[in-house]
Design an enzyme around this catalytic site. Structure first.
Site: not given
Length: 280
Positions: A45-48, A77
């Site tokens: 994902l774009s961020e974790t 986000h």
């Protein structure tokens, strides 16, 4: 191997699965940096993010934020998604405002009945973009330099370089040469035409985050915060507006921007899409 509570939270959309997902591992204090980075790479994902006990007395919780390739001191986000996960996991704030601790320090978050909003953190870099760099950006985005109506560094942690185009149509038409911009993070904004585009939002945003291992991010809180600080600060946009993002990726992101006194608040709807256990 240890089991951790896990949530995948959709951020910045009132339509299920149409925002930007963030993976959140709850109570992750025992994990090493290497384990966090490995899991973030695996989720793709774009961020974790990883929720931890705070180290500062003012903070309600601490968060570490990872892209598939690197750790970020701040991102928007993931801030809202992590706060949502903390609250729905039983977190109780000390005051009326939730205080998050992260790489850039303390970030204030407020909640209402429909959404969470964070106070845009101070910009680390703002201002003039070298003409040589701007020419490279224009070439990489496959647009004439004259199409860029305004530009600025707008870095609140990730390292954004921001440009403004003349219309939503121009923003949506972009087909970047990602390889040519592989070390950059570029944010693009353009106004909606109420007659052609409707009144659901006032601006269209796209985020190209090749330098973080993400070609295009669906909906980006840090970029929208930085854009608002730059554009409200220079009088180019109103002090309250809605930004649309993710259209090309078939998302329906909506970011709510509002300046109150000296603070710019960046808000959106959050919802848990996946809840369970992860073994790390």
């Amino acid at each position: 191997m240890t089991e951790y509570n896990f949530k995948q939270v959709d951020v910045f959309s009132s339509v299920p699965c149409k925002g930007n997902p963030v993976a959140v591992v709850v109570g992750a204090d025992a994990l090493t940096t290497e384990q966090m980075a490995s899991f973030a790479s695996w989720t793709n994902l774009s961020e974790t993010t990883f929720l931890l006990k705070p180290t500062l007395p003012q903070a309600d919780y601490r968060v570490r934020i990872f892209t598939p390739k690197t750790e970020l001191p701040f991102a928007g986000h993931p801030t809202l998604g992590s706060c949502h996960a903390w609250l729905t996991s039983g977190g109780q704030p000390k005051g009326s405002t939730i205080i998050q601790e992260c790489g850039i320090g303390l970030v204030a978050i407020r909640r209402d009945t429909e959404k969470l909003s964070f106070a845009a953190p101070p910009l680390l870099r703002l201002g003039h973009v070298d003409p040589v760099v701007l020419e490279r950006v224009a070439k990489g985005l496959k647009i004439p330099l004259s199409a860029i109506l305004a530009s600025s560094w707008a870095d609140n942690g990730p390292g954004w370089l921001a440009i403004m185009l003349g219309s939503r149509k121009e923003v949506l038409a972009l087909e970047p040469d990602y390889a040519a911009l592989s070390d950059m993070k570029i944010g693009v904004i353009g106004p909606w035409n109420p007659v052609q585009d409707g009144i659901d939002a006032q601006f269209e945003v796209r985020a190209f985050a090749m330098g973080a291992g993400v070609a295009e991010d669906p909906v980006t809180g840090s970029l929208n915060a930085a854009l608002a600080q730059w554009l409200i600060g220079t009088g180019r946009v109103p002090v309250k507006y809605i930004a649309s993002q993710g259209t090309i990726l078939k998302r329906e992101g909506r970011v709510y921007i509002e300046q109150i006194a000296e603070s710019i608040w960046v808000g959106g709807v959050t919802r848990t899409q996946i809840s369970g256990i992860v073994t790390l």
